[in-house]
Motif scaffolding. Structure first.
Motif, PDB file in Angstrom:
ATOM      1  N   VAL A  89       0.999  -0.819  -0.225  1.00  0.00           N
ATOM      2  CA  VAL A  89      -0.039  -0.185   0.287  1.00  0.00           C
ATOM      3  C   VAL A  89       1.072   1.604   0.008  1.00  0.00           C
ATOM      4  CG1 VAL A  89      -1.930   1.171   1.064  1.00  0.00           C
ATOM      5  CG2 VAL A  89      -1.666  -1.048   1.232  1.00  0.00           C
ATOM      6  N   LEU A  90       2.235   1.478   1.015  1.00  0.00           N
ATOM      7  CA  LEU A  90       2.894   1.843   0.990  1.00  0.00           C
ATOM      8  C   LEU A  90       3.882   2.334  -0.253  1.00  0.00           C
ATOM      9  CD1 LEU A  90       4.115   1.890   4.056  1.00  0.00           C
ATOM     10  CD2 LEU A  90       2.962   3.545   3.671  1.00  0.00           C
ATOM     11  N   ALA A  91       4.212   1.276  -1.005  1.00  0.00           N
ATOM     12  CA  ALA A  91       5.066   1.445  -2.317  1.00  0.00           C
ATOM     13  C   ALA A  91       3.978   2.229  -3.219  1.00  0.00           C
ATOM     14  CB  ALA A  91       5.258   0.128  -2.589  1.00  0.00           C
ATOM     15  N   ASN A 178      -0.491  21.778   4.782  1.00  0.00           N
ATOM     16  CA  ASN A 178       0.357  21.344   3.402  1.00  0.00           C
ATOM     17  C   ASN A 178      -0.738  20.780   2.467  1.00  0.00           C
ATOM     18  OD1 ASN A 178       3.025  21.708   3.631  1.00  0.00           O
ATOM     19  ND2 ASN A 178       1.922  20.517   5.438  1.00  0.00           N
ATOM     20  N   PRO A 179      -2.064  21.470   1.521  1.00  0.00           N
ATOM     21  CA  PRO A 179      -2.451  21.090   1.090  1.00  0.00           C
ATOM     22  C   PRO A 179      -2.696  21.378  -0.641  1.00  0.00           C
ATOM     23  CG  PRO A 179      -2.874  23.707   1.530  1.00  0.00           C
ATOM     24  CD  PRO A 179      -2.056  22.950   2.520  1.00  0.00           C
ATOM     25  N   GLN A 180      -1.379  21.216  -0.397  1.00  0.00           N
ATOM     26  CA  GLN A 180      -0.820  21.494  -2.345  1.00  0.00           C
ATOM     27  C   GLN A 180      -0.686  20.233  -2.227  1.00  0.00           C
ATOM     28  OE1 GLN A 180       1.116  22.718   0.547  1.00  0.00           O
ATOM     29  NE2 GLN A 180       2.952  21.504   0.759  1.00  0.00           N
ATOM     30  N   CYS A 181       0.198  19.249  -1.492  1.00  0.00           N
ATOM     31  CA  CYS A 181       0.300  17.738  -1.545  1.00  0.00           C
ATOM     32  C   CYS A 181      -0.331  17.146  -0.708  1.00  0.00           C
ATOM     33  CB  CYS A 181       2.231  17.427  -0.979  1.00  0.00           C
ATOM     34  SG  CYS A 181       1.858  17.695   0.856  1.00  0.00           S
ATOM     35  N   ALA A 182       0.053  15.923  -0.769  1.00  0.00           N
ATOM     36  CA  ALA A 182      -0.529  14.392  -0.204  1.00  0.00           C
ATOM     37  C   ALA A 182       0.164  13.873   0.806  1.00  0.00           C
ATOM     38  CB  ALA A 182      -0.535  13.215  -0.692  1.00  0.00           C
ATOM     39  N   VAL A 183      -0.733  14.162   2.145  1.00  0.00           N
ATOM     40  CA  VAL A 183       0.170  13.611   3.242  1.00  0.00           C
ATOM     41  C   VAL A 183      -0.252  11.814   3.795  1.00  0.00           C
ATOM     42  CG1 VAL A 183       0.938  14.157   6.042  1.00  0.00           C
ATOM     43  CG2 VAL A 183      -0.098  15.664   4.534  1.00  0.00           C
ATOM     44  N   VAL A 184       0.646  11.528   4.102  1.00  0.00           N
ATOM     45  CA  VAL A 184       0.252   9.977   4.338  1.00  0.00           C
ATOM     46  C   VAL A 184       1.022   9.546   5.677  1.00  0.00           C
ATOM     47  CG1 VAL A 184       0.674   7.510   3.603  1.00  0.00           C
ATOM     48  CG2 VAL A 184       0.557   9.224   2.281  1.00  0.00           C
ATOM     49  N   ILE A 185       0.274   9.115   6.696  1.00  0.00           N
ATOM     50  CA  ILE A 185       0.106   9.121   8.236  1.00  0.00           C
ATOM     51  C   ILE A 185       0.121   7.457   8.103  1.00  0.00           C
ATOM     52  CG2 ILE A 185      -0.715   9.022  10.221  1.00  0.00           C
ATOM     53  CD1 ILE A 185       0.366  11.595   9.717  1.00  0.00           C
ATOM     54  N   ASP A 186       1.064   6.667   8.346  1.00  0.00           N
ATOM     55  CA  ASP A 186       1.839   5.353   8.636  1.00  0.00           C
ATOM     56  C   ASP A 186       1.528   5.093  10.329  1.00  0.00           C
ATOM     57  OD1 ASP A 186       2.623   2.257   8.599  1.00  0.00           O
ATOM     58  OD2 ASP A 186       4.734   3.201   7.333  1.00  0.00           O
ATOM     59  N   GLU A 187       0.060   3.861  10.260  1.00  0.00           N
ATOM     60  CA  GLU A 187       0.200   3.965  11.276  1.00  0.00           C
ATOM     61  C   GLU A 187      -0.151   2.245  11.829  1.00  0.00           C
ATOM     62  OE1 GLU A 187      -3.608   7.798  12.377  1.00  0.00           O
ATOM     63  OE2 GLU A 187      -3.990   5.648  11.704  1.00  0.00           O
ATOM     64  N   ALA A 188       1.391   2.312  11.225  1.00  0.00           N
ATOM     65  CA  ALA A 188       1.508   0.760  11.494  1.00  0.00           C
ATOM     66  C   ALA A 188       1.444   0.118  13.017  1.00  0.00           C
ATOM     67  CB  ALA A 188       2.510   0.187  11.130  1.00  0.00           C
ATOM     68  N   LEU A 207      -5.382  13.855   2.756  1.00  0.00           N
ATOM     69  CA  LEU A 207      -5.133  12.810   3.536  1.00  0.00           C
ATOM     70  C   LEU A 207      -4.755  11.291   3.695  1.00  0.00           C
ATOM     71  CD1 LEU A 207      -3.533  12.442   6.680  1.00  0.00           C
ATOM     72  CD2 LEU A 207      -5.612  12.615   7.588  1.00  0.00           C
ATOM     73  N   LEU A 208      -3.890  10.468   3.708  1.00  0.00           N
ATOM     74  CA  LEU A 208      -4.685   9.101   3.703  1.00  0.00           C
ATOM     75  C   LEU A 208      -3.670   8.229   4.821  1.00  0.00           C
ATOM     76  CD1 LEU A 208      -5.018   6.884   1.385  1.00  0.00           C
ATOM     77  CD2 LEU A 208      -2.926   6.411   1.480  1.00  0.00           C
ATOM     78  N   VAL A 209      -4.347   7.784   5.392  1.00  0.00           N
ATOM     79  CA  VAL A 209      -3.817   6.912   6.727  1.00  0.00           C
ATOM     80  C   VAL A 209      -3.899   5.550   6.176  1.00  0.00           C
ATOM     81  CG1 VAL A 209      -4.462   6.255   8.947  1.00  0.00           C
ATOM     82  CG2 VAL A 209      -4.813   8.106   8.258  1.00  0.00           C
ATOM     83  N   VAL A 210      -2.414   4.667   6.739  1.00  0.00           N
ATOM     84  CA  VAL A 210      -2.783   3.419   6.363  1.00  0.00           C
ATOM     85  C   VAL A 210      -2.128   2.758   7.481  1.00  0.00           C
ATOM     86  CG1 VAL A 210      -0.761   1.751   4.825  1.00  0.00           C
ATOM     87  CG2 VAL A 210      -1.074   3.544   3.953  1.00  0.00           C
ATOM     88  N   GLN A 211      -2.967   1.167   7.452  1.00  0.00           N
ATOM     89  CA  GLN A 211      -2.715   0.255   8.416  1.00  0.00           C
ATOM     90  C   GLN A 211      -2.312  -0.885   8.190  1.00  0.00           C
ATOM     91  OE1 GLN A 211      -5.890   0.481  11.255  1.00  0.00           O
ATOM     92  NE2 GLN A 211      -6.204   2.891  11.537  1.00  0.00           N
ATOM     93  N   GLY A 225      -2.885  -5.204   4.265  1.00  0.00           N
ATOM     94  CA  GLY A 225      -3.129  -3.989   5.057  1.00  0.00           C
ATOM     95  C   GLY A 225      -3.753  -2.809   4.290  1.00  0.00           C
ATOM     96  N   PHE A 226      -4.493  -1.864   4.650  1.00  0.00           N
ATOM     97  CA  PHE A 226      -5.423  -1.200   3.542  1.00  0.00           C
ATOM     98  C   PHE A 226      -4.714   0.613   4.750  1.00  0.00           C
ATOM     99  CE2 PHE A 226      -6.607  -1.973   8.489  1.00  0.00           C
ATOM    100  CZ  PHE A 226      -7.309  -0.654   8.467  1.00  0.00           C
ATOM    101  N   ALA A 227      -5.712   1.373   2.918  1.00  0.00           N
ATOM    102  CA  ALA A 227      -5.816   2.445   3.739  1.00  0.00           C
ATOM    103  C   ALA A 227      -6.750   3.502   3.312  1.00  0.00           C
ATOM    104  CB  ALA A 227      -4.825   3.020   2.065  1.00  0.00           C
TER     105      ALA A 227
END
Length: 357
Positions: A89-91, A178-188, A207-211, A225-227
């Motif tokens: 998912v992160l890749a 940071n509205p100009q870009c994607a922010v990914v929060i990795d919540e493993a 905002l993208l949250v990955v678990q 895994g999922f986002a």
């Protein structure tokens, strides 16, 4: 080793180095796996699914998992993406969102797969130093900060290997700024005491949250895994996935993952047990003179000011106990110790007591 048959990018790659997976029987506290087994309901669901239907391709959208994630987290199904482990998912997220004219930002002490993905996809990045006590400073990730407007941001919270987490307010400040870009929060590791950013995904399109199901649901061997994010981010992930592998989650993995998410009782019992053992181990290590940030994960990141980490790791190994040591600047005197069972942690403390005596 090099080869004339390799594409130029292959020669330049610095692959991720996973924790050791020994063949002999040891106390394995080096890869942050759960000390407890998966949900019995998940195991039974997968056993029941072993039949003639395996001749068919799985769902290419993993709807069964998407449905239970949406119910469990209170989001719409079109906000959920499922992949073959959170690493995949992160890749896909790196590929989908971070190939920009401005650099990607992430902490200098963090998940070491991030720079590997950047090398693979040709993504420019800047590593942002964490503070002396390993905190991620939100101001460093704002457009007016030292690195200027980012082309993307990825932050693991809780962070690995430090175990420190951002508050939800700090995460929102970074996302909103940071509205100009994607922010990914990795919540493993989020299920071991930190605040999840999932509630913010309905408020912020970037905002993208990955678990993952590898840690708190003890399914590291299943690879699911999922986002969670806005429909437009999920569509971006799907476009990348469907240009690479339309069937990343196999039928048994989908059935087992869905059953594990639905088994809330087993999830709560085992994650709370890990947290209890973690806090007890933290107290025991401090009595021995170790120093460590307060962990909100299923591991402890600790050092002893009077003893070399390499020698401690080697001494533990001689006693049949594996922990993780990183030969990296700023953290080469720390050991990352996964939380095992109470008995395994007691043996670890006994071994460390001998080594520092």
């Amino acid at each position: 080793m090099t080869s004339k048959y390799w594409s130029p990018v292959v020669s330049r790659l610095s692959p991720y180095t996973p924790g050791e997976q020994p063949k002999q029987k040891v106390i394995k506290l080096n890869t942050n796996e759960s000390p407890y087994g998966p949900s019995p309901k998940a195991l039974q669901a997968m056993r029941d699914a072993c039949g003639d239907a395996l001749r068919l391709y799985p769902s290419f959208t993993a709807d069964r998992v998407r449905r239970v994630v949406s119910v469990n987290l209170g989001v719409a199904m079109d906000q959920v993406f499922v992949g073959n482990g959170s690493d995949e998912v992160l890749a896909h997220a790196f590929n989908a969102f971070f190939q920009q004219s401005r650099p990607l930002l992430f902490p200098d002490i963090s998940y070491s797969f991030y720079p590997t993905y950047c090398g693979l996809y040709g993504i420019a990045f800047q590593s942002v130093p964490v503070t002396e006590d390993f905190r991620i400073e939100p101001d460093d990730y704002l457009p007016g900060g030292p690195h200027g407007p980012a082309g993307g941001i990825i932050l693991p919270t809780p962070n690995a290997p430090t175990g420190r987490a951002l508050s939800l307010a700090e995460i929102e400040r970074i996302v909103a700024g940071n509205p100009q870009c994607a922010v990914v929060i990795d919540e493993a590791y989020v299920d071991f005491g930190a605040e999840s950013a999932v509630p913010l995904t309905s408020k912020y399109d970037n905002l993208l949250v990955v678990q993952t199901l590898s840690k708190s649901r003890a399914l590291a061997g299943l690879r699911v895994g999922f986002a969670v994010g806005s429909p437009e981010l999920i569509e971006g992930l799907n476009r990348v996935k469907d240009s690479f592998n339309s069937y990343p989650v196999d039928s048994l993995a989908e059935i087992g993952a869905a059953a594990a998410i639905e088994d809330v009782e087993h999830f709560e019992k085992t994650r709370l047990a890990v947290m209890k053992t973690r806090d007890e181990l933290d107290a025991s290590l401090r009595k021995l003179g170790f120093e460590a940030p307060r962990s909100l994960t299923n591991f402890i990141f600790a050092r002893h000011p009077g003893h070399d980490a390499v020698k401690l790791a080697a001494g533990l190994r001689e006693r049949g106990i594996l922990v993780r040591h990183f030969r990296l600047p700023r953290i080469d005197q720390y050991l990352r110790i996964s939380i095992g069972t109470d008995d395994e942690c007691a043996l670890l403390v006994d071994a460390l007591s001998e080594l520092i005596a």
